[in-house]
Design a protein around this motif. Structure first.
Motif, PDB file in Angstrom:
ATOM      1  N   SER A 166       0.902  -1.195  -0.082  1.00 41.03           N
ATOM      2  CA  SER A 166       0.098   0.016  -0.119  1.00 41.03           C
ATOM      3  C   SER A 166       0.828   1.244   0.099  1.00 41.03           C
ATOM      4  CB  SER A 166      -0.884  -0.050   1.306  1.00 41.03           C
ATOM      5  OG  SER A 166      -0.094  -0.275   2.365  1.00 41.03           O
ATOM      6  N   LYS A 169       1.872   1.963  -3.541  1.00 38.98           N
ATOM      7  CA  LYS A 169       1.005   2.342  -4.190  1.00 38.98           C
ATOM      8  C   LYS A 169       0.458   3.696  -4.045  1.00 38.98           C
ATOM      9  CE  LYS A 169      -2.159  -1.561  -4.910  1.00 38.98           C
ATOM     10  NZ  LYS A 169      -3.222  -2.330  -4.628  1.00 38.98           N
ATOM     11  N   GLU A 170       0.599   4.214  -3.024  1.00 34.61           N
ATOM     12  CA  GLU A 170       0.377   5.666  -2.523  1.00 34.61           C
ATOM     13  C   GLU A 170       1.570   6.735  -2.868  1.00 34.61           C
ATOM     14  OE1 GLU A 170      -0.393   5.491   1.540  1.00 34.61           O
ATOM     15  OE2 GLU A 170      -2.337   4.136   1.195  1.00 34.61           O
ATOM     16  N   ASN A 362      -4.394  -3.514   3.071  1.00 34.72           N
ATOM     17  CA  ASN A 362      -3.698  -2.469   3.670  1.00 34.72           C
ATOM     18  C   ASN A 362      -3.191  -3.059   4.827  1.00 34.72           C
ATOM     19  OD1 ASN A 362      -2.988  -0.221   5.278  1.00 34.72           O
ATOM     20  ND2 ASN A 362      -4.295   1.198   4.200  1.00 34.72           N
TER      21      ASN A 362
END
Length: 379
Positions: A166, A169-170, A362
């Protein structure tokens, strides 16, 4: 009165993942009090730092023995604080030598212990599993094979996914041209990226041999050498370690560098997984104090040391250990890969499987929710 939780992370990767966990815990229960050992990331996220993890960043049997009096002093102070604050819960993050040692005392005080990010007992020190079974209330693990391993041993463990999925990804990556512009890099040359480690003794052992090889590789393949410097290492220390001007040090943009580099020479650790998930072809290197390495080799139970190769169940990324970390070996292996685009492409294809293996959830949010659910049930 708000609940207080002791948290302990003793390494750079633990500090990073610990800070994300703190933010998720605070989002669920803003009034929660968190104190203990961590780095700057955990401090910024809301941990009351009693000892900065930089002061406890020892690795290898010899280094730990040398600092044992200080380690014991820190543990006594933490236990005193647990008693003073009437703390009933602790979250330990990796760092097994210190954490499993203090866990025994915490358990005797009735403290419920959550372990987030398992020590690599499946690779070495499997005798520690008995301690974990006796002392730890719940394990939250990052790799699917760890859950299976622990459950076979009778440990209450649960796979929650890996926080890097996660996080990456962010992450807002700089475009390659932005990165080159920002740091004044040579646009005519691709990057040969070196990550020498987050501890000074690692850099001392590994960096000189790696750099001497990197200079020749860079000349042969028209590359520029960039050192991705850990926040825990001063740039001046890197510069003192080798006498050369043929590189540039960049701190704080490691992921951007990984994405925009041609190849990486990376010290074994979390950085190899980060590079793999980003898709950077590389080799893994590791060198330590000889006695520490010898003892480690007597205990190790897996074929590979690189977590990437362990997850893929085959040697996709070449590994060089101890005496193998020399100029000739590094030049030979890296040159062979850079001279064969098909081999580089095959490595990238294999590395692309890791996201699926590690899950798309997540991880940190799930771990925080499970911890708070346990605490609320017991309250």
């Amino acid at each position: 009165m708000s609940e207080s939780i002791l948290m302990i992370a003793g390494e750079a990767s633990g500090d990073l993942h610990g800070s994300s966990l703190i933010r998720e815990l605070k989002a669920l229960t803003p009034e929660i009090e968190l104190f203990g050992v961590g780095g700057t990331n955990m401090q910024n996220a809301g941990l009351e730092i009693l000892y900065h993890s930089d002061k406890l960043n020892f690795m290898g049997f010899v280094e730990i023995l040398r600092h044992l009096p200080f380690i014991k002093k820190v543990q006594r102070h933490l236990i005193d604080e647990v008693i003073k604050r009437n703390t009933k819960y602790a979250i330990l993050i990796d760092y097994p030598g210190f954490n499993l040692s203090i866990a025994k005392k915490l358990k005797s005080l009735g403290v419920k212990i959550f372990y987030y990010i398992s020590p690599q007992v499946w690779a070495w020190g499997q005798n520690r599993v008995r301690k974990i079974k006796e002392l730890i209330f719940k394990m939250y693990v990052l790799f699917p094979f760890e859950e299976k391993f622990y459950k076979k041993k009778g440990v209450d463990a649960e796979f929650v996914g890996h926080p890097l999925i996660s996080k990456l990804k962010e992450y807002k990556f700089l475009e390659k041209n932005e990165l080159f512009e920002k740091f004044g890099l040579d646009k005519e040359k691709d990057i040969l990226l070196i990550l020498p480690g987050s501890r000074k003794h690692e850099v001392s052992f590994i960096f000189p041999k790696v750099f001497s090889a990197a200079e020749k590789i860079a000349e042969k393949f028209n590359l520029q050498i960039i050192i991705a410097c850990s926040n825990s290492i001063e740039e001046s220390f890197i510069k003192e370690t080798v006498n050369s001007m043929n590189y540039k040090i960049i701190s704080g943009f490691t992921y951007d560098l990984m994405k925009s580099s041609k190849f990486g020479i990376i010290k074994s650790g979390t950085s190899t997984l980060e590079a793999s998930l980003i898709g950077l072809p590389m080799i893994i290197v590791y060198k330590a104090n000889y006695l520490s390495y010898l003892i480690g080799m007597l205990l190790i139970k897996v074929k590979n040391i690189g977590i990437v190769n362990i997850l893929l169940e085959k040697t996709i990324v070449p590994e060089l250990l101890q005496s193998q970390v020399n100029e000739n070996n590094i030049i030979k292996i890296v040159s062979e890969l850079l001279s064969n685009p098909s081999k580089i492409e095959l490595m990238k294809q294999e590395l692309s499987k890791l996201s699926q293996i590690l899950g798309e959830k997540n991880s940190t949010k799930i771990a925080a929710q499970k911890i708070m659910n346990c605490i609320n049930e017991k309250s």
